[in-house]
Design an enzyme around this catalytic site. Sequence first.
Site, PDB file in Angstrom:
ATOM      1  CG  PHE A  58      41.979 -91.625  17.843  1.00 22.29           C
ATOM      2  CD1 PHE A  58      42.050 -92.906  18.249  1.00 22.29           C
ATOM      3  CD2 PHE A  58      41.902 -91.161  16.465  1.00 22.29           C
ATOM      4  CE1 PHE A  58      41.966 -93.747  17.023  1.00 22.29           C
ATOM      5  CE2 PHE A  58      41.859 -92.368  15.395  1.00 22.29           C
ATOM      6  CZ  PHE A  58      41.884 -93.716  16.005  1.00 22.29           C
ATOM      7  CE  LYS A  84      43.587 -80.426  19.233  1.00 19.77           C
ATOM      8  NZ  LYS A  84      42.757 -81.179  19.655  1.00 19.77           N
ATOM      9  CB  SER A 135      45.486 -87.335   9.377  1.00 20.11           C
ATOM     10  OG  SER A 135      44.866 -86.204   9.376  1.00 20.11           O
ATOM     11  CB  CYS A 141      51.293 -94.202  12.653  1.00 15.80           C
ATOM     12  SG  CYS A 141      52.449 -94.482  14.057  1.00 15.80           S
ATOM     13  CD  GLU A 180      46.361 -93.238   7.987  1.00 12.56           C
ATOM     14  OE1 GLU A 180      46.346 -91.938   7.672  1.00 12.56           O
ATOM     15  OE2 GLU A 180      47.180 -93.782   8.808  1.00 12.56           O
TER      16      GLU A 180
HETATM   17  P1  NAD Z   1      43.654 -86.114  13.107  1.00 16.62           P
HETATM   18  O1  NAD Z   1      44.448 -85.767  11.921  1.00 16.62           O
HETATM   19  O2  NAD Z   1      42.099 -86.129  12.542  1.00 16.62           O
HETATM   20  O3  NAD Z   1      43.760 -85.198  14.355  1.00 16.62           O
HETATM   21  C1  NAD Z   1      44.885 -85.125  15.273  1.00 16.62           C
HETATM   22  C2  NAD Z   1      44.967 -83.857  15.900  1.00 16.62           C
HETATM   23  O4  NAD Z   1      44.853 -82.667  15.199  1.00 16.62           O
HETATM   24  C3  NAD Z   1      43.763 -83.606  16.941  1.00 16.62           C
HETATM   25  O5  NAD Z   1      44.196 -83.480  18.122  1.00 16.62           O
HETATM   26  C4  NAD Z   1      42.737 -82.999  16.220  1.00 16.62           C
HETATM   27  O6  NAD Z   1      41.715 -82.222  16.993  1.00 16.62           O
HETATM   28  C5  NAD Z   1      43.764 -81.857  15.436  1.00 16.62           C
HETATM   29  N1  NAD Z   1      43.175 -81.261  14.133  1.00 16.62           N
HETATM   30  C6  NAD Z   1      42.355 -81.959  13.114  1.00 16.62           C
HETATM   31  N2  NAD Z   1      42.555 -81.212  12.297  1.00 16.62           N
HETATM   32  C7  NAD Z   1      43.037 -80.159  12.354  1.00 16.62           C
HETATM   33  C8  NAD Z   1      43.253 -78.851  11.797  1.00 16.62           C
HETATM   34  N3  NAD Z   1      42.837 -78.627  10.455  1.00 16.62           N
HETATM   35  N4  NAD Z   1      44.207 -77.966  12.249  1.00 16.62           N
HETATM   36  C9  NAD Z   1      44.788 -78.043  13.414  1.00 16.62           C
HETATM   37  N5  NAD Z   1      44.538 -79.222  14.104  1.00 16.62           N
HETATM   38  C10 NAD Z   1      43.461 -80.225  13.639  1.00 16.62           C
HETATM   39  O7  NAD Z   1      44.242 -87.587  13.480  1.00 16.62           O
HETATM   40  P2  NAD Z   1      43.471 -88.746  14.255  1.00 16.62           P
HETATM   41  O8  NAD Z   1      42.311 -89.285  13.451  1.00 16.62           O
HETATM   42  O9  NAD Z   1      43.341 -88.216  15.601  1.00 16.62           O
HETATM   43  O10 NAD Z   1      44.882 -89.781  14.367  1.00 16.62           O
HETATM   44  C11 NAD Z   1      45.019 -90.704  13.291  1.00 16.62           C
HETATM   45  C12 NAD Z   1      46.127 -90.372  12.243  1.00 16.62           C
HETATM   46  O11 NAD Z   1      47.230 -89.788  13.063  1.00 16.62           O
HETATM   47  C13 NAD Z   1      46.245 -91.300  11.174  1.00 16.62           C
HETATM   48  O12 NAD Z   1      46.406 -90.675   9.951  1.00 16.62           O
HETATM   49  C14 NAD Z   1      47.652 -91.791  11.780  1.00 16.62           C
HETATM   50  O13 NAD Z   1      48.448 -92.552  10.685  1.00 16.62           O
HETATM   51  C15 NAD Z   1      48.220 -90.535  12.129  1.00 16.62           C
HETATM   52  N6  NAD Z   1      49.174 -91.012  13.118  1.00 16.62           N
HETATM   53  C16 NAD Z   1      50.474 -90.781  12.715  1.00 16.62           C
HETATM   54  C17 NAD Z   1      51.490 -91.269  13.704  1.00 16.62           C
HETATM   55  C18 NAD Z   1      52.927 -91.011  13.106  1.00 16.62           C
HETATM   56  O14 NAD Z   1      53.996 -91.389  13.801  1.00 16.62           O
HETATM   57  N7  NAD Z   1      53.212 -90.768  11.959  1.00 16.62           N
HETATM   58  C19 NAD Z   1      51.347 -91.823  14.938  1.00 16.62           C
HETATM   59  C20 NAD Z   1      49.882 -91.924  15.460  1.00 16.62           C
HETATM   60  C21 NAD Z   1      49.056 -91.640  14.406  1.00 16.62           C
END
Ligand code: NAD
Length: 509
Positions: free
Chosen positions: A153, A177, A230, A285, A387
């Site tokens: 997000f 997506k 995540s 992140c 986190e």
């Molecule tokens: P999230 O992992 O909850 O969701 C990310 C995406 O994955 C969403 O589109 C969600 O619908 C999808 N998703 C969730 N569970 C899934 C599953 N089991 N199988 C397949 N798809 C699934 O993360 P969030 O809350 O949207 O974003 C925040 C997280 O992203 C934090 O942990 C942050 O550190 C990380 N992040 C990392 C970076 C990086 O460069 N490493 C950059 C931005 C955000």
Amino acid sequence: MNAQYIKIKNHIDGEWLETSNGEYEPLRNPSTGAVIGEVPISCQEISRQATAAAAAAYPAWSSLPLPKRMDYIFKIHRAVEDNLEMLAQAIAIDQAKHIAEARGEVSRVIEILQMACSIPALIQGETVQGIANNINGRLIKAPLGVFCGVAPFNFPALVFGWFIPFAIGTGNTFVYKPSTESPLFMQKMMQLLVNIGLPKGVVNVVHGDREVVEAWYEDNNVNGVCLVGSTPTAKAIAEGCGRGGKKAMLLGGAKNFLVAMEDAPMDLLIDNILMSGYGSAGQRCLAISNIAVVPEIYDEFVARLLEASRKVTLGDALNPDIFMGPVISSAAKERILNYIDIGQEEGATLALDGRNPKLPAENHDGYFVAPTVFTDVTPCMRIAKEEIFGPVLSIIKVGCIDGALRMIRNHDMGNGACIFTQNSYYTEKFINEADVGMVGVNVGVCAPHPYLPFGGIKGSLVGNNKVQGKDAIDFFTQSKVATVRVVNPKGNNAAAKPADANVRSCVAS
Ligand code: NAD
């Protein structure tokens, strides 16, 4: 734009879909809590429809001459530049990223697109002449087919930039997506892709939750999946891709350290912590979360940080005069408040409590947490290990640089870490020994420039592929090696002599 009801739609094979499978989730403005629209929660059939459209578009797209494909990348670059403000507003509306930061995010996408414009130079292969008589070896970088991407997000535009220009620029087609919590950027961006005349099916957008992604693992049309999200999500997708034999690029979560040495330039340090710790309400992140401070400056540092943190203003993300907007959802707010309880239970000192911030009247139902600072934190506390993804800072007293480096090494995550110092010994030692993927020196958010790869190590990266730079080219292409014997149509082309070991090894094997 703010007042209109926002109907988010899937885009498949050049068409906006008026319905999904009938299920929709409300889209909220995190600054007010108000429902501002709806997002389709698509079923697996729609997900597969999108990959089929991408697969159908692939043969024509991948065989388009490279300069013609690049023409589209140049046009996307121009379209983003021309529509910077509209795209930034979209991010500020549903993700409630502060409008100045939203503009910064779109500006970064423009830089990434500049980098993507050098694909013709980066995609070049290699030739080894004369591996035997009249035989040459050649390596080419070829597209694979259909890639699918999953966004978090918190960076709807940046992650579009990390995936799509490189995937399609190298000749693949794409299904994307976005997060259901911040889908508006991609709705606007997809319309720009339509406007520049991108052929149908080259980029498709499907909204929804994990079901959309899970459909791809066994889908024969899909060659690879990329995610920024995540760590648990990255691991779940790694498992699915492993089962289905798909290529994967998976950036995970983070818990970043800042180390303040005795010679840290104090004004710069405090300014950078405000930006890094409270920018995007701590939902980056590369946000600083743990601050390791040496005893020589500990008291002065804590006093200065608390004074500056108290002055942080909160309000609507579209108001340029405030410093910090809300967090993304009521669930995110609950999670952050729960961590504040945990920190107190663990024995840390709650030096600044952000649980009941002063807010403008129109934001009373928004999802706000004000700057929160814990002191007397130890590395084994949950608030230092997990986190939190909110504006909560944990200050840890550390004896020397070796102690700080040990804490970083012992942490499961390894996205970024930075040091504030004027000493070149500390600087070099930190660059060499900090066990993370991205290091900063006197910078609070150590995001690499698009010409260099972006990504962590340890729990912050599942697998080995990072985004941006040459790494993106490697991920979205496959190496193919050709062994070519040049035959003279008029000459004597007798077979190689058995004594020629090179010929035997390369022709017979
Ligand atoms: P999230 O992992 O909850 O969701 C990310 C995406 O994955 C969403 O589109 C969600 O619908 C999808 N998703 C969730 N569970 C899934 C599953 N089991 N199988 C397949 N798809 C699934 O993360 P969030 O809350 O949207 O974003 C925040 C997280 O992203 C934090 O942990 C942050 O550190 C990380 N992040 C990392 C970076 C990086 O460069 N490493 C950059 C931005 C955000």
